[in-house]
Enzyme design. Structure first.
Site, PDB file in Angstrom:
ATOM      1  N   SER A  46      38.304 -20.274  68.315  1.00  0.00           N
ATOM      2  CA  SER A  46      38.726 -20.457  66.693  1.00  0.00           C
ATOM      3  C   SER A  46      37.789 -19.407  65.942  1.00  0.00           C
ATOM      4  O   SER A  46      38.044 -19.600  65.134  1.00  0.00           O
ATOM      5  CB  SER A  46      38.651 -22.034  66.819  1.00  0.00           C
ATOM      6  N   HIS A  81      45.848 -16.664  68.063  1.00  0.00           N
ATOM      7  CA  HIS A  81      45.136 -18.499  67.871  1.00  0.00           C
ATOM      8  C   HIS A  81      45.833 -18.720  67.961  1.00  0.00           C
ATOM      9  O   HIS A  81      46.818 -19.096  66.690  1.00  0.00           O
ATOM     10  CB  HIS A  81      44.213 -17.430  66.693  1.00  0.00           C
ATOM     11  N   GLU A  89      47.848 -17.114  65.127  1.00  0.00           N
ATOM     12  CA  GLU A  89      47.337 -16.119  63.981  1.00  0.00           C
ATOM     13  C   GLU A  89      46.889 -15.020  64.961  1.00  0.00           C
ATOM     14  O   GLU A  89      46.520 -14.938  66.312  1.00  0.00           O
ATOM     15  CB  GLU A  89      46.068 -16.775  63.560  1.00  0.00           C
ATOM     16  N   ASN A 140      41.131 -21.725  59.447  1.00  0.00           N
ATOM     17  CA  ASN A 140      40.059 -22.722  59.649  1.00  0.00           C
ATOM     18  C   ASN A 140      38.908 -21.995  58.680  1.00  0.00           C
ATOM     19  O   ASN A 140      37.869 -22.833  58.300  1.00  0.00           O
ATOM     20  CB  ASN A 140      39.484 -21.967  60.236  1.00  0.00           C
TER      21      ASN A 140
END
Ligand SMILES: NC(=O)c1ccc[n+]([C@@H]2O[C@H](COP(=O)([O-])OP(=O)(O)OC[C@H]3O[C@@H](n4cnc5c(N)ncnc54)[C@H](O)[C@@H]3O)[C@@H](O)[C@H]2O)c1
Length: 385
Positions: free
Chosen positions: A117, A138, A150, A188
């Protein structure tokens, strides 16, 4: 159909295994901890049985999926994989060690992928001799339910590996977005201010947590307010991601974590999972109530949405991802009601810039600096769509 290898059978590894097995692949899962693997196997069976109960999966499909997944006690059993996705502890040294070991057992054309992450994909790739077959893939938690993935090429990744990975993940019924190997990738990174600005508003005493949550749901149409969402994700995870993203951005004040969340983390008040976080989840708990003042809610919403939009615009400006992928990522990866760039057009780029300039004037903090692209677009009277 290629065989899929998964390293790590925790929340993400077992979820990804389920997704790949659903798509018809033979999946081999390895976890260094045999107990974790056993628990994962049991949980996987339970979660599939639940799907059958809810009529979201037939009994035959459940049997097929379960028979596609093999929990292996030795990493060598993954040697015939066409792709291996690693989902182990978020520690760069341990990840590098695992890929070094993997390279000696897999064939030359096996794709090696990390589900990290927050770590640098290019840095993990550097542990591989044949680093052009390495890529970041991801998934979001829970992987079987969240549609977004992702795709993060490392500096070393070759074009054919990028294309093959995208086609494969699409064939697993997922929406892919492609993004540069930068801290937090798209979701994120852009989502940080949903939490950070909300906590800041609370810390300043402008509103209580329930009011801020209500404002974002009532005015913005978000499914969960920032405090509800942080409690749901867990402050152990959410605080750590903020800290890592900030460090990796060379301490850019835009990503500064908050002491309020740090204290919750230190007190092990992780949120729902520990029974208390911003809210108390124990039986008969009395939590603060929202003050349903529309004017206040509009102000809260304007401040948080302007910060979110500013980050989305900067992500585009710095070519981390395309306009469409940034909008897709936030709607499919964190369920935002609208893409932030489309939302920016709707609110008006001039209004967003004004909100940020007012915050900048009041606080004189770099955290509120408007993106160069936002200023440019306002000057040139442009829109995103
Ligand atoms: N949890 C999330 O919300 C989430 C979302 C997206 C990505 N990720 C990323 O996915 C990865 C895994 O996260 P998670 O939440 O599933 O973690 P987890 O703690 O639930 O599971 C990790 C598993 O890896 C195993 N493991 C640790 N070291 C190992 C090794 N050397 N070899 C084999 N197995 C090993 C552990 O025994 C454990 O079962 C991390 O990189 C994380 O950043 C997590």
């Amino acid at each position: 159909m290629i065989k899929v290898g998964i390293i790590g059978s925790g929340a993400m590894g077992s979820g990804i295994a389920q997704v790949a097995a659903f798509a018809g692949h033979e999946v081999h899962v390895y976890d260094a901890n045999p107990i974790a693997a056993q628990v994962a196997a049991e949980n996987l069976k339970k979660s599939l049985e639940k799907l059958v109960e809810k009529s979201k999966c037939t009994k035959e499909k459940m049997t097929e999926v379960l028979s596609n997944i093999y929990f292996q006690s030795s990493i060598d059993k993954l040697s015939e994989s066409g792709i291996i996705i690693e989902a182990i502890v978020e520690n760069i040294d341990v990840k590098k060690e695992v890929f070094e070991a993997l390279e000696s057992i897999v064939s030359d054309d096996c794709i090696l992928a990390t589900n990290t992450s927050s770590l640098s994909v290019s840095s993990i790739a550097s542990a591989c001799k044949k680093s052009n077959r390495f890529i970041g893939i991801h998934f979001f938690n829970p992987a079987p339910l969240m549609p977004l993935v992702e795709i993060i090429p490392a500096l070393q990744t070759s074009e054919d590996i990028i294309n093959t990975s995208i086609s494969l993940i699409k064939s697993w019924n997922k929406t892919t977005v492609i993004c540069k190997d930068t801290p937090g990738f798209i979701v994120n990174r852009v989502a940080r201010s949903f939490y950070g600005e909300a906590i800041r508003i609370y810390e300043e005493g402008i509103a209580n947590i329930a009011t801020i949550d209500w404002a974002m749901k009532e005015i913005g149409g978000f499914k969960m307010g920032p405090f509800e969402l942080m409690d749901f994700i867990g402050h152990d995870v959410n605080y750590k991601v903020t800290e890592i993203v900030r460090e990796q951005f060379f301490f850019d004040p835009r990503f500064k974590p908050s002491l309020t969340q740090k204290r919750l983390y230190e007190a092990k008040r992780f949120g729902r999972k520990s029974g208390i976080g911003f809210y108390d989840y124990s039986e008969n708990a009395i939590n603060v109530e929202a003050i349903k003042d529309k004017d206040l809610a509009e102000k809260i919403f304007a401040r948080i949405i302007s910060m979110l939009i500013n980050e989305a615009i900067d992500t585009l400006y710095l070519k981390v991802a395309s306009r469409d992928d940034i909008d897709l990522a936030m709607t499919k990866g964190v369920n935002y009601p609208k893409g932030l760039l489309a939302w920016a057009d709707e609110i008006g780029l001039g209004t967003v810039l004004e909100n940020l300039e007012t915050l900048m004037e009041v606080y004189e903090e770099d955290r509120y600096r408007p993106s160069v692209l936002l200023k440019q677009m306002v000057r040139e009277k442009k829109h995103f769509y």
